[in-house]
Write a protein that holds these residues in place. Sequence first.
Motif, mmCIF file in Angstrom:
data_model
loop_
_atom_site.group_PDB
_atom_site.id
_atom_site.type_symbol
_atom_site.label_atom_id
_atom_site.label_comp_id
_atom_site.label_asym_id
_atom_site.label_seq_id
_atom_site.Cartn_x
_atom_site.Cartn_y
_atom_site.Cartn_z
ATOM 1 N N LEU A 105 1.075 -1.459 -0.574
ATOM 2 C CA LEU A 105 -0.246 0.105 0.042
ATOM 3 C C LEU A 105 1.120 1.409 -0.067
ATOM 4 O O LEU A 105 1.029 2.316 -0.957
ATOM 5 C CB LEU A 105 -0.822 -0.407 0.749
ATOM 6 N N ALA A 106 2.221 1.394 1.185
ATOM 7 C CA ALA A 106 2.400 1.679 0.772
ATOM 8 C C ALA A 106 3.669 2.404 -0.510
ATOM 9 O O ALA A 106 3.732 3.636 -0.974
ATOM 10 C CB ALA A 106 4.315 1.782 1.642
ATOM 11 N N GLU A 107 3.241 1.784 -1.757
ATOM 12 C CA GLU A 107 4.196 1.891 -3.145
ATOM 13 C C GLU A 107 3.169 2.416 -3.646
ATOM 14 O O GLU A 107 3.459 2.966 -4.080
ATOM 15 C CB GLU A 107 4.550 0.064 -3.050
ATOM 16 N N ARG A 108 2.078 1.753 -3.889
ATOM 17 C CA ARG A 108 1.410 1.943 -4.724
ATOM 18 C C ARG A 108 0.921 3.429 -4.448
ATOM 19 O O ARG A 108 0.684 4.116 -5.267
ATOM 20 C CB ARG A 108 -0.100 0.886 -4.374
ATOM 21 N N MET A 109 0.709 4.149 -3.731
ATOM 22 C CA MET A 109 0.524 5.432 -2.436
ATOM 23 C C MET A 109 1.425 6.091 -3.279
ATOM 24 O O MET A 109 1.138 7.198 -3.981
ATOM 25 C CB MET A 109 0.134 5.356 -0.992
ATOM 26 N N ALA A 110 2.813 6.031 -3.106
ATOM 27 C CA ALA A 110 3.816 6.518 -3.522
ATOM 28 C C ALA A 110 3.686 6.999 -5.381
ATOM 29 O O ALA A 110 3.845 8.334 -5.289
ATOM 30 C CB ALA A 110 5.323 5.442 -2.715
ATOM 31 N N LEU A 119 9.080 11.056 3.977
ATOM 32 C CA LEU A 119 9.270 9.438 4.068
ATOM 33 C C LEU A 119 7.625 8.939 4.132
ATOM 34 O O LEU A 119 6.742 9.674 5.195
ATOM 35 C CB LEU A 119 9.302 9.058 5.714
ATOM 36 N N LEU A 120 6.791 8.523 2.753
ATOM 37 C CA LEU A 120 5.562 8.079 3.484
ATOM 38 C C LEU A 120 5.567 6.881 3.953
ATOM 39 O O LEU A 120 5.418 5.907 3.592
ATOM 40 C CB LEU A 120 4.819 8.291 1.657
ATOM 41 N N ASN A 121 4.455 7.085 4.860
ATOM 42 C CA ASN A 121 4.430 5.903 5.889
ATOM 43 C C ASN A 121 2.096 4.736 5.466
ATOM 44 O O ASN A 121 1.442 5.728 5.867
ATOM 45 C CB ASN A 121 4.645 5.860 7.003
ATOM 46 N N SER A 122 2.666 3.637 5.854
ATOM 47 C CA SER A 122 1.554 2.565 5.394
ATOM 48 C C SER A 122 1.437 1.992 6.768
ATOM 49 O O SER A 122 0.231 1.182 6.975
ATOM 50 C CB SER A 122 1.411 2.261 4.241
ATOM 51 N N HIS A 123 1.722 1.774 7.813
ATOM 52 C CA HIS A 123 2.430 1.211 9.103
ATOM 53 C C HIS A 123 2.261 2.369 10.269
ATOM 54 O O HIS A 123 3.635 3.129 10.636
ATOM 55 C CB HIS A 123 3.519 1.029 9.071
ATOM 56 N N GLY A 124 1.224 2.322 11.102
ATOM 57 C CA GLY A 124 1.388 3.062 12.310
ATOM 58 C C GLY A 124 2.013 3.202 13.425
ATOM 59 O O GLY A 124 2.805 3.720 14.087
ATOM 60 N N GLY A 125 2.589 1.949 13.131
ATOM 61 C CA GLY A 125 3.363 1.726 14.051
ATOM 62 C C GLY A 125 5.728 2.055 13.906
ATOM 63 O O GLY A 125 5.831 1.800 15.200
ATOM 64 N N ASN A 126 5.152 2.752 12.511
ATOM 65 C CA ASN A 126 6.743 3.085 12.255
ATOM 66 C C ASN A 126 6.371 4.810 12.859
ATOM 67 O O ASN A 126 8.013 5.595 12.516
ATOM 68 C CB ASN A 126 6.364 3.002 10.934
ATOM 69 N N GLN A 127 4.879 5.681 13.020
ATOM 70 C CA GLN A 127 5.295 6.651 13.343
ATOM 71 C C GLN A 127 6.171 7.114 13.963
ATOM 72 O O GLN A 127 6.971 8.483 14.043
ATOM 73 C CB GLN A 127 3.617 7.319 13.395
ATOM 74 N N SER A 128 5.976 6.878 15.338
ATOM 75 C CA SER A 128 7.157 7.521 16.437
ATOM 76 C C SER A 128 8.502 8.045 15.742
ATOM 77 O O SER A 128 9.722 8.549 16.436
ATOM 78 C CB SER A 128 6.415 6.404 17.629
ATOM 79 N N THR A 129 9.141 6.168 15.245
ATOM 80 C CA THR A 129 10.542 5.921 14.595
ATOM 81 C C THR A 129 10.381 7.030 14.398
ATOM 82 O O THR A 129 12.023 8.106 13.500
ATOM 83 C CB THR A 129 10.735 4.757 13.973
ATOM 84 N N LEU A 130 9.390 7.508 13.173
ATOM 85 C CA LEU A 130 9.814 8.453 11.922
ATOM 86 C C LEU A 130 9.976 10.040 12.224
ATOM 87 O O LEU A 130 10.655 10.696 12.611
ATOM 88 C CB LEU A 130 8.665 8.724 10.429
ATOM 89 N N ASN A 131 8.872 9.972 13.382
ATOM 90 C CA ASN A 131 9.666 11.505 14.071
ATOM 91 C C ASN A 131 10.893 11.628 14.112
ATOM 92 O O ASN A 131 11.235 12.934 14.004
ATOM 93 C CB ASN A 131 7.627 11.719 14.993
ATOM 94 N N VAL A 132 11.483 10.708 15.151
ATOM 95 C CA VAL A 132 12.866 11.118 15.832
ATOM 96 C C VAL A 132 13.672 10.975 14.035
ATOM 97 O O VAL A 132 14.780 11.353 14.463
ATOM 98 C CB VAL A 132 13.023 9.506 16.645
ATOM 99 N N ALA A 133 13.385 9.914 13.224
ATOM 100 C CA ALA A 133 14.266 9.892 12.422
ATOM 101 C C ALA A 133 14.028 11.127 11.535
ATOM 102 O O ALA A 133 15.359 11.426 11.342
ATOM 103 C CB ALA A 133 14.234 8.946 11.612
#
Length: 256
Positions: A46-51, A111-125
Amino acid sequence: MNSYDITAMTWKEVEEALQTVKFAIIPIGAHEQHGPHMVESCDAVLAERMAKKLGERMFPYALVTPTINMGVSPHHLNFPGTISLQPTTLIAILKDVISSLKHHGVKKFLLLNSHGGNQSTLNVASMIITEELNVEVYYAKTTASAKEAIKEHVKSTLFGHSCEREVSEALYLAPELVRPEQLEKGDIQVEGRWKQLRPGKAIQGFYYYEEMTKNGCIGDGTKASWEIGRQIVEESLDQLTLELYKLINIKVDVQN
């Protein structure tokens, strides 16, 4: 060519594209359980298709990178098949990807993310990489900005994983991800500490997904449809396109 998808381009084509490209879209997903009715590559696909769709909207200003197809998923690990990265691993991968593209002259990244569990890590990244590499790093959840369509069509009090929203998105973007004959409503645990730790609560913390749902789903995938998916995805693309044009300081009519 109606988009710059780096996975399908030669270096000569990339060299030419870089004359107009102003930012790169990095799709980020996960490999994790999605209940009995969605395959484990769901978030990555889904991330790839949206991107790719967003890259078409933003042509010739966007370059779409390869998908990072695993994410931070320890909360799903007790369901067979889930593969999880450590947050530090995901940040390291992103830093290497962005460093490479900076070498080619790209200075802005989504960073176009489709997984909620990544969000906090992407904030730091986004903070770490922006400071260390002197670039601009932004992040967005693929369809979180479709507020009107979600309000209209998603009626479950608890939703967000293999639910009417996510299954609908898949039916529109990648129907091969869905097992229609096995669609189930989330089998929610009536009691448990997970209720105290959900987003919006005064105190939050880690819990395993089986503490919340026996079948790995929350929400009601049986209510999903292609049309709901179309409305959610297209509203999100409209909103993301508008915001990206603001970030690159180009005025455009999103309908054109």
